[in-house]
Design a protein around this motif. Structure first.
Motif, PDB file in Angstrom:
ATOM      1  N   LEU A 189       0.828  -1.206   0.000  1.00  0.00           N
ATOM      2  CA  LEU A 189       0.000   0.000   0.000  1.00  0.00           C
ATOM      3  C   LEU A 189       0.862   1.256   0.000  1.00  0.00           C
ATOM      4  CD1 LEU A 189      -2.646   1.591   0.312  1.00  0.00           C
ATOM      5  CD2 LEU A 189      -2.520   1.158   2.779  1.00  0.00           C
ATOM      6  N   VAL A 190       1.880   1.285   0.854  1.00  0.00           N
ATOM      7  CA  VAL A 190       2.747   2.465   0.936  1.00  0.00           C
ATOM      8  C   VAL A 190       3.488   2.682  -0.385  1.00  0.00           C
ATOM      9  CG1 VAL A 190       4.760   3.435   2.105  1.00  0.00           C
ATOM     10  CG2 VAL A 190       2.987   2.285   3.434  1.00  0.00           C
ATOM     11  N   LYS A 191       3.950   1.610  -1.002  1.00  0.00           N
ATOM     12  CA  LYS A 191       4.641   1.728  -2.288  1.00  0.00           C
ATOM     13  C   LYS A 191       3.721   2.320  -3.346  1.00  0.00           C
ATOM     14  CE  LYS A 191       7.016  -1.077  -5.772  1.00  0.00           C
ATOM     15  NZ  LYS A 191       7.424  -2.457  -6.162  1.00  0.00           N
ATOM     16  N   ALA A 192       2.448   1.922  -3.355  1.00  0.00           N
ATOM     17  CA  ALA A 192       1.498   2.455  -4.331  1.00  0.00           C
ATOM     18  C   ALA A 192       1.227   3.937  -4.081  1.00  0.00           C
ATOM     19  CB  ALA A 192       0.192   1.658  -4.272  1.00  0.00           C
ATOM     20  N   MET A 193       1.108   4.331  -2.815  1.00  0.00           N
ATOM     21  CA  MET A 193       0.840   5.743  -2.506  1.00  0.00           C
ATOM     22  C   MET A 193       2.036   6.617  -2.864  1.00  0.00           C
ATOM     23  SD  MET A 193      -1.496   5.801   0.962  1.00  0.00           S
ATOM     24  CE  MET A 193      -0.230   5.102   2.023  1.00  0.00           C
ATOM     25  N   ARG A 194       3.231   6.126  -2.680  1.00  0.00           N
ATOM     26  CA  ARG A 194       4.411   6.911  -3.054  1.00  0.00           C
ATOM     27  C   ARG A 194       4.495   7.092  -4.564  1.00  0.00           C
ATOM     28  NH1 ARG A 194       8.861   4.045   0.987  1.00  0.00           N
ATOM     29  NH2 ARG A 194       8.233   5.148   2.910  1.00  0.00           N
ATOM     30  N   ALA A 195       4.003   6.117  -5.321  1.00  0.00           N
ATOM     31  CA  ALA A 195       4.088   6.191  -6.778  1.00  0.00           C
ATOM     32  C   ALA A 195       2.988   7.048  -7.387  1.00  0.00           C
ATOM     33  CB  ALA A 195       4.044   4.780  -7.378  1.00  0.00           C
ATOM     34  N   TYR A 196       1.748   6.974  -6.841  1.00  0.00           N
ATOM     35  CA  TYR A 196       0.606   7.607  -7.506  1.00  0.00           C
ATOM     36  C   TYR A 196      -0.136   8.614  -6.642  1.00  0.00           C
ATOM     37  CZ  TYR A 196       1.450   3.589 -10.494  1.00  0.00           C
ATOM     38  OH  TYR A 196       2.043   2.657 -11.299  1.00  0.00           O
ATOM     39  N   GLY A 197       0.177   8.704  -5.342  1.00  0.00           N
ATOM     40  CA  GLY A 197      -0.535   9.629  -4.481  1.00  0.00           C
ATOM     41  C   GLY A 197      -1.457   8.904  -3.523  1.00  0.00           C
ATOM     42  N   VAL A 198      -2.153   9.691  -2.715  1.00  0.00           N
ATOM     43  CA  VAL A 198      -3.024   9.155  -1.666  1.00  0.00           C
ATOM     44  C   VAL A 198      -4.465   9.187  -2.159  1.00  0.00           C
ATOM     45  CG1 VAL A 198      -3.813   9.404   0.713  1.00  0.00           C
ATOM     46  CG2 VAL A 198      -1.435   9.943   0.125  1.00  0.00           C
ATOM     47  N   PRO A 199      -5.149   8.043  -2.215  1.00  0.00           N
ATOM     48  CA  PRO A 199      -6.555   8.049  -2.642  1.00  0.00           C
ATOM     49  C   PRO A 199      -7.464   8.574  -1.532  1.00  0.00           C
ATOM     50  CG  PRO A 199      -5.937   5.847  -1.984  1.00  0.00           C
ATOM     51  CD  PRO A 199      -4.683   6.689  -1.880  1.00  0.00           C
ATOM     52  N   ILE A 226      -2.569   3.104   8.874  1.00  0.00           N
ATOM     53  CA  ILE A 226      -2.008   3.847   7.745  1.00  0.00           C
ATOM     54  C   ILE A 226      -3.095   4.658   7.044  1.00  0.00           C
ATOM     55  CG2 ILE A 226      -0.914   3.592   5.484  1.00  0.00           C
ATOM     56  CD1 ILE A 226       0.587   1.202   6.574  1.00  0.00           C
ATOM     57  N   CYS A 227      -4.271   4.066   6.871  1.00  0.00           N
ATOM     58  CA  CYS A 227      -5.376   4.798   6.247  1.00  0.00           C
ATOM     59  C   CYS A 227      -5.766   6.005   7.079  1.00  0.00           C
ATOM     60  CB  CYS A 227      -6.576   3.872   6.050  1.00  0.00           C
ATOM     61  SG  CYS A 227      -6.334   2.585   4.800  1.00  0.00           S
ATOM     62  N   ARG A 228      -5.863   5.838   8.390  1.00  0.00           N
ATOM     63  CA  ARG A 228      -6.270   6.954   9.254  1.00  0.00           C
ATOM     64  C   ARG A 228      -5.241   8.069   9.247  1.00  0.00           C
ATOM     65  NH1 ARG A 228      -4.669   7.939  14.244  1.00  0.00           N
ATOM     66  NH2 ARG A 228      -3.858   5.822  14.524  1.00  0.00           N
ATOM     67  N   GLU A 229      -3.961   7.726   9.307  1.00  0.00           N
ATOM     68  CA  GLU A 229      -2.931   8.756   9.351  1.00  0.00           C
ATOM     69  C   GLU A 229      -2.798   9.515   8.025  1.00  0.00           C
ATOM     70  OE1 GLU A 229       0.572   6.687  10.507  1.00  0.00           O
ATOM     71  OE2 GLU A 229       0.048   6.649  12.662  1.00  0.00           O
ATOM     72  N   ASN A 230      -3.245   8.919   6.924  1.00  0.00           N
ATOM     73  CA  ASN A 230      -3.172   9.586   5.621  1.00  0.00           C
ATOM     74  C   ASN A 230      -4.511  10.159   5.180  1.00  0.00           C
ATOM     75  OD1 ASN A 230      -0.330   9.006   4.197  1.00  0.00           O
ATOM     76  ND2 ASN A 230      -0.880   7.207   5.415  1.00  0.00           N
ATOM     77  N   VAL A 307      -4.119  19.027  -3.589  1.00  0.00           N
ATOM     78  CA  VAL A 307      -3.020  19.350  -2.684  1.00  0.00           C
ATOM     79  C   VAL A 307      -2.341  18.076  -2.201  1.00  0.00           C
ATOM     80  CG1 VAL A 307      -2.452  20.438  -0.477  1.00  0.00           C
ATOM     81  CG2 VAL A 307      -4.118  21.490  -1.995  1.00  0.00           C
ATOM     82  N   GLU A 308      -3.175  17.011  -1.976  1.00  0.00           N
ATOM     83  CA  GLU A 308      -2.610  15.758  -1.500  1.00  0.00           C
ATOM     84  C   GLU A 308      -1.859  15.018  -2.603  1.00  0.00           C
ATOM     85  OE1 GLU A 308      -5.683  16.710  -1.144  1.00  0.00           O
ATOM     86  OE2 GLU A 308      -5.908  17.064   1.006  1.00  0.00           O
ATOM     87  N   ASN A 309      -2.191  15.278  -3.889  1.00  0.00           N
ATOM     88  CA  ASN A 309      -1.553  14.595  -5.009  1.00  0.00           C
ATOM     89  C   ASN A 309      -0.974  15.629  -5.964  1.00  0.00           C
ATOM     90  OD1 ASN A 309      -2.513  11.891  -4.242  1.00  0.00           O
ATOM     91  ND2 ASN A 309      -4.515  12.753  -4.701  1.00  0.00           N
TER      92      ASN A 309
END
Length: 490
Positions: A189-199, A226-230, A307-309
Motif C-alpha cells: 500500500l505504501v509503495k502504491a501511494m508513493r508512486a501515484y498519491g493518496v486516494p 495507515i489509512c487513518r494517518e493519511n 493538494v494531496e496529489n
C-alpha cells in the motif's frame, strides 16, 4: 438416384388432374394436403418436369448475410494466437481494421463456437441482474486484495498484493510478497501511494490483514492505522459479498489467465520484474472494453491534481489525447454537472464542472468524451430532428482568465477549511460556496471588510458578502484548523 415412387406418383397424378381442368381446391381436398402444396407441385413440375416432384431440402441456396470466409479465417487466427480475446475485443479489432460489413458480437461468438475455440455455456444470471457502479473520477477509490498463484521452481508459492483504481481500472499495486501478512501487505500500500498519491477511499474485504472487524482484538490493525494517518476512508464489503469488489476480482482472473498460467519463476525478484512489465502493458497498451476501448492510463491521467496529489504520473510520450478526440459537438459542463444538447440535458458528473466535453452521436447512443477519453454514455433523449442544428452549434471559446494579483496573505487573518462534498466551506456557522472543482481540498477563508474571501494558497477563488453572525466571527477565527459540518463532511 433412388426415389420413393408412391409419393412422387401421387404428386404427378394430382398435377395431371389440375392440368386436365380440376380445381386446385378439390384436388387438395381429395389428397388431404393444402392448396399451397398443390401449387408448389405445379410450379416444380413446370420447371423441372418429373424430377421436380422429388423431395428436396429446405435449406436456402444462398445466405446474403453470412460472414465472409476471409473474416471468419481472420477471427480464428486471432483467437488461436491470443486465447484471451473475447467476441467484444475481436469486434473492436475488426472495426480498427475497417472490415465492412462489420459482424456483430453474437456472430463472432457463433464463429468461435463452430471452430471449438470456446465452450458454449448458459449464462447463470442475466446481465440486468447485476448493478454496475463506478466512481466518477480517478484517485477517488482504490480496491485492494490478495491473490495467490505465483509458483517458484523450488515448489514454494508467493502471493500478490494488488490494487486497482475504481474509475480508470489502472493497476496501482502489483507487489509480490512471500507471505501476505500485515507488514508486507502494508508495504504494498505504501509503495502504491508513493508512486501515484493518496486516494480518498480504499475498499477491501474483511481479511485480517485489512481490518480487525472479525478478529479477536478490539484495536485497529496496521492497515487501518495507515489509512487513518493519511486521511483515507477505509471501506469494507459485507461478509460473503465478492461482487462488491468485482473490478479487482476480474483483474485477478485476467492476471491468472494471461500471465500466471503455466509460468514458474526463479525467485521473488524474477516474478516481480516480469509482473511489472506485464502490468505496464496492461495499463498503457491494452484496450479495456469497460472504459470505452482505451488503455486505463488514458482515464487515470485525467485525475484531479489536488493538494494531496501534487505530482501526476508521467504520461506516455506517444499518446496525444487531443488528437484521439472524436469529432462531435463541444459543450461546457454546467455547475450541476450536466450539458445541454438538442433541448435535452445529459449528466456528465461534478468532477468535470467547468470543463469542455465532446458529445458524439453513435446511432441511438450519446457518448461524452473529455480529452479523448469516454466518460459517460447515455441513451439518446433529444429529438432526431434537432440533432443537425445542435451539432452545428459549438461552445464559444473560453476567454482567458484575468491575471489576479497574488493575495497578500501575510496581512490578513485567515483560517483553513476543507471543502465538503457539496463544494461549500463552513465558517462561523454559515456555508459559503467554493466551487465543485475544489471538493475535498483545503482552502483559506478570510474576512475582509464585509466580504468573505476564499483562496487557495495566494490566489483568490471566491468572494461572498458576509452572511454569518458577526458575533461568532472571533470564535471561527480562533479555530484555524476548522471542522466542516458532519452531515456534509468530505
Amino acid at each position: 438416384m433412388l426415389v420413393e415412387l408412391n409419393a412422387v406418383e401421387q404428386r404427378l397424378k394430382a398435377v395431371l388432374e389440375v392440368l386436365d381442368g380440376a380445381s386446385v381446391t378439390d384436388v387438395a381436398r381429395r389428397y388431404e394436403v393444402t392448396r399451397q402444396s398443390v401449387h408448389n407441385w405445379l410450379r416444380h413440375h413446370g420447371a423441372d418436369g418429373f424430377k421436380g416432384l422429388v423431395d428436396r431440402p429446405s435449406r436456402p441456396l444462398s445466405c446474403p448475410h453470412q460472414m465472409p470466409a476471409e473474416v471468419e479465417a481472420l477471427i480464428v487466427e486471432w483467437r488461436r494466437a491470443d486465447g484471451g480475446l473475447g467476441p467484444v475485443s475481436i469486434v473492436n479489432r475488426l472495426r480498427d481494421e475497417k472490415v465492412v460489413p462489420l459482424p456483430g458480437r453474437s456472430s463472432v461468438y457463433r464463429c468461435l463456437v463452430r471452430h471449438n475455440l470456446v465452450v458454449p455455456q448458459q449464462r447463470k444470471r442475466k446481465r440486468e441482474d447485476y448493478i454496475r457502479w463506478e466512481r466518477s473520477r480517478a484517485m477517488e477509490l482504490w480496491q485492494m486484495d490478495i491473490v495467490g498463484g505465483v509458483k517458484f521452481r523450488d515448489g514454494s508459492e508467493a502471493k500478490i498484493v494488488s490494487g486497482i483504481d475504481d474509475h480508470s481500472r489502472f493497476i496501482v499495486s502489483a507487489h509480490v510478497v512471500e507471505r501476505a501478512t500485515a507488514r508486507p501487505t502494508c508495504d504494498g500500500l505504501v509503495k502504491a501511494m508513493r508512486a501515484y498519491g493518496v486516494p480518498e477511499q480504499i475498499l477491501t474485504d474483511n481479511g485480517k490483514v485489512f481490518t480487525g472487524r472479525f478478529g479477536p482484538g478490539t484495536g485497529e490493525v496496521l492497515f487501518d492505522r495507515i489509512c487513518r494517518e493519511n486521511g483515507i476512508k477505509h471501506l469494507l464489503t459485507a461478509p460473503r459479498s465478492p461482487t462488491t469488489t468485482g473490478k479487482i476480482e476480474r483483474w485477478h482472473r485476467t492476471m491468472r489467465e494471461r500471465f500466471l498460467t503455466g509460468k514458474v519463476f526463479d525467485d521473488i525478484a524474477d516474478a516481480q520484474a516480469q509482473l511489472d512489465g506485464w502490468v505496464k502493458t496492461y495499463n498503457e497498451d491494452r484496450p479495456h472494453q469497460s472504459i470505452g476501448h482505451v488503455p486505463p492510463i488514458r482515464r487515470f491521467e485525467l485525475r484531479a491534481i489536488t493538494v494531496e496529489n501534487p505530482k501526476p504520473r508521467p504520461t506516455v510520450a506517444d499518446v496525444d489525447p487531443a488528437a484521439a478526440m472524436p469529432g462531435g459537438a463541444t459543450r461546457r459542463v454546467s455547475r450541476k454537472g450536466t450539458v445541454s444538447f438538442g433541448a435535452a440535458s445529459y449528466f456528465v458528473g461534478q468532477p468535470h464542472v467547468g470543463l469542455d466535453v465532446v458529445l458524439v452521436m453513435d446511432r441511438k447512443l450519446v457518448q461524452i468524451y473529455h480529452d479523448g477519453v469516454l466518460v459517460r454514455t447515455h441513451a439518446r433523449k433529444h429529438a432526431p430532428a434537432k440533432q443537425g442544428a445542435a451539432l452545428n452549434r459549438q461552445t464559444k471559446p473560453r476567454p482567458a482568465p484575468p491575471v489576479e494579483p497574488a493575495r497578500p496573505s501575510a496581512t490578513l487573518v485567515s483560517v483553513t477549511r476543507k471543502v465538503d462534498s457539496s463544494g461549500n466551506v463552513c465558517f462561523a456557522g454559515e456555508n459559503y460556496y467554493a466551487g465543485a472543482m475544489y471538493k475535498r481540498r483545503q482552502v483559506q477563508v478570510a474576512v475582509v471588510g464585509d466580504r468573505v474571501e476564499i483562496s487557495v494558497g495566494k490566489h483568490l477563488i471566491r468572494s461572498h458578502r458576509a452572511r454569518h453572525d458577526r458575533t461568532r466571527e472571533h470564535g471561527a477565527l480562533a479555530n484555524p484548523g476548522g471542522r466542516a459540518r458532519r452531515i456534509n463532511a468530505a
